[in-house]
Design an enzyme around this catalytic site. Sequence first.
Site, PDB file in Angstrom:
ATOM      1  CD  GLN A  34      -2.572   1.250   2.640  1.00 36.42           C
ATOM      2  OE1 GLN A  34      -2.107   0.794   3.676  1.00 36.42           O
ATOM      3  NE2 GLN A  34      -3.781   1.777   2.578  1.00 36.42           N
ATOM      4  CD  GLU A  50      -8.013  -0.714   9.028  1.00 39.59           C
ATOM      5  OE1 GLU A  50      -8.197   0.497   8.899  1.00 39.59           O
ATOM      6  OE2 GLU A  50      -7.038  -1.209   9.597  1.00 39.59           O
TER       7      GLU A  50
END
Lengths: 365, 390
Positions: free
Chosen positions: B130, B248
């Site tokens: 990421q 998330e």
Amino acid sequence: MFFALTDEQQAFASTVTEFLAERFDLEAVRGVVEDTDGDGHPLTLWKGLADQGALAVLVPEEHDGLGLGLLDAQVVARALGAGVAPGPWLATVLAAEAVRIAGSAEQQSRWLPALAAGETVGTVALRGEGGAWDGSGITVDVNDGRLNGSASPVDYPAVAGLIVVAATDASGTPGLYLVEADASGLTVRDQHTYDGTARVGAIEFADTPAEALPGGDAAAVRALLARGAVLNAADLVGVAREALTRTVAYDRDRNQFGVPVGSFQALKHALADLHVAVTMAEHAVLFAAHALDTDDPGAAIAVAVAGSKASDAAWNATGAMIQFFGGIGFTWEHEAHFFYKRARRRAPLFGSAAEHREALATLTM
Amino acid sequence: MDLTYTAEEEQFRQELRTWLAENIPTEWTVPGYWATLSDEESFEKRREWEARKTAAGFSGIQWPVEYGGRGGTPAMKAIYDEETVRAHAPQTVNVLGLTFLAPTIMAIGTEEQKAEIIGPMLRNEVIWCQGFSEPGAGSDLAAVATRGVLDGDEYVVNGQKIWTTNAMHGDKIFTIVRTEAGSEKHKGLSMLLIDMDQPGVEARPLKQMSGASEFGEVFFTDARVPAKDCLGEIGQGWRTAMLLLSFERGASGVGQYTEFRRQYDEIVAEAKRFGRAEDPVARQELARCLVELECLRYHAMHILTQVEQGRDLGSESSMTKLQWSEAFQDLWEAFEHVLGPEATLSAPRPDVDLSPFHAQDHWSRSVTIWGGSSQVQRNIVAERVLGLPR
Ligand SMILES: Cc1cc2nc3c(=O)[nH]c(=O)nc-3n(C[C@H](O)[C@H](O)[C@H](O)COP(=O)(O)OP(=O)(O)OC[C@H]3O[C@@H](n4cnc5c(N)ncnc54)[C@H](O)[C@@H]3O)c2cc1C
């Protein structure tokens, strides 16, 4: 997996909350707080609660109750805490629980319908001055059906028609006993709590005749204390949530330095942490109530978690309420002290946060 | 309330348990095993394990079958998290891709992206990084300076990313890049999927306080990425990033609780061993930690209920992040306090090895920074949940 209140439980909570908003708001609470000589037991409120079924929640249907569980009862406790409502609701519900758990069929049919309907006010005397809340803090002895000793603090002893007393016999075994208000050798002394939303007192027993609850053994005493701890925690959670909501609403609008004080990060972060803590306390109370309702083997842990978390959350949220309202929050005219004092009075009942944590340590270490 | 799982879900638990029992080597269940391996060894073992697990049908529990998933329910994912922790299975090495990128691709990716990216990721053939943070863009994520300039049908990328987890192992990286020259803040950003195995990309390890190097820096010097490897629309990278970050959430709290509760028990065992378990202050401190861990467990059940009812958790997930990260960190603070001077010694006694504890202790300092620091989470709760003014 369904970890939430059902629609019925939410509706039940709303009826109590709406009833308080319409018929027993903070002005009415103030009336009770300022009437220091009064008995703190307004009948409009009591009858209203009885009409809603708030006193009958845990009483079995065959005794004119609703036959529901602690999960349902805690919604009432939470609403009463949020409304800082006075009165012997918790005391009466617990007295009925003692009779339900440990009483004979005859005792049940004599007392449960009256307690469920609000005709009789009940209370519980489970510990003596300075004692612990695990059944070891009892300072009443029983001998030949007669009680001697004292209990303190007891909720609403002056208006209670029925008192459930925890007493130890000659062998030191704790049990539960029924005492009626007009029994001989019973002295009730008002202890004048600083929390004006309640009336508490000490009871002295001098050769007072009492009737044993046949199932009232040490386990029954513990069960009653656990139920008291969860419902007390629910009240505290209601206090904490309402204190926080009022504080947030005020800080959103209150201007200083040309901006709302709620835009200052020091306040935001403190309020965010309180929101998380209060939310966790709400979850903990739900879980503990469910654990007791279902005889979950982990119930003792759950009760201790709920008891300590709710105590801390209410303690912190009500302290923050005064701080974050500023000077106005410190005045008699403002309602912050109702919340603060109720939280402080209730936090140590049925076990302080530290006592619950010690219990947790014992259970897990 | 009903805190039980359905028969089908319990059946899944049994299958998974059986498979885990047969496939987890006993040595993995020794506390602190993973801390005894080098970064390389640990990574390779985990990569291989993941591939085996996928082949057995125990990956992508909640993903649709068409993407190689199991088509399970959120509760099955929670059970999966709980059981894998209980069995001492290692954490996946492709966590960033699996948690964030895959669901985003399923939601807004092109057909080509869906076909090319998801399967290999699930099988751990392609490890994803990421690339959001930069030296000057951490909490202020929209401050990215890495630029991408269109040259034919490719973007030419220059700039630097930092704190990139798995930088040294990554095959590909999903990045936020400024593709509109002169644009500011949230505007003119794009989410580019960049091949890390090319001359213009250089990854350098950063040594962490624990001594390990799980993260690193990634430098782009005229790196090239085909324009079709943009996820979401060009110039709409902020929107894509927000969608991606919204994934998330869900049921992971159940697994986290299981793991943290085990750590609590391990710390208690050490406290006993060093004669600290009867100290009233130590007991209060440990119990205080346990209260927060138990609350995490209840909260996880609440979140699971919300997810199963199809509710958008939105900013509530910031509360979850605060609860678990602070509770975990507090637990390791308690470890230090309760054990006293012995806590810092790796071998306080000949038969005791506290180094795995130190690894956890040090790791606990990071969880309140990554994934949005605690301060940023508190801002979100205050502004979006409580409605306090900005
Ligand atoms: C172990 C680890 C792994 C990571 N992995 C990745 C990864 O794989 N990919 C990736 O892109 N990034 C990753 N990160 C980076 C992480 O997302 C950032 O570190 C984080 O967003 C914080 O940014 P920063 O480090 O620049 O700190 P800063 O944003 O500079 O923050 C410094 C301090 O200021 C506080 N602060 C910042 N803004 C505010 C505000 N508005 N109000 C109050 N306080 C504020 C912060 O809380 C912090 O305490 C990782 C970080 C760590 C520690």
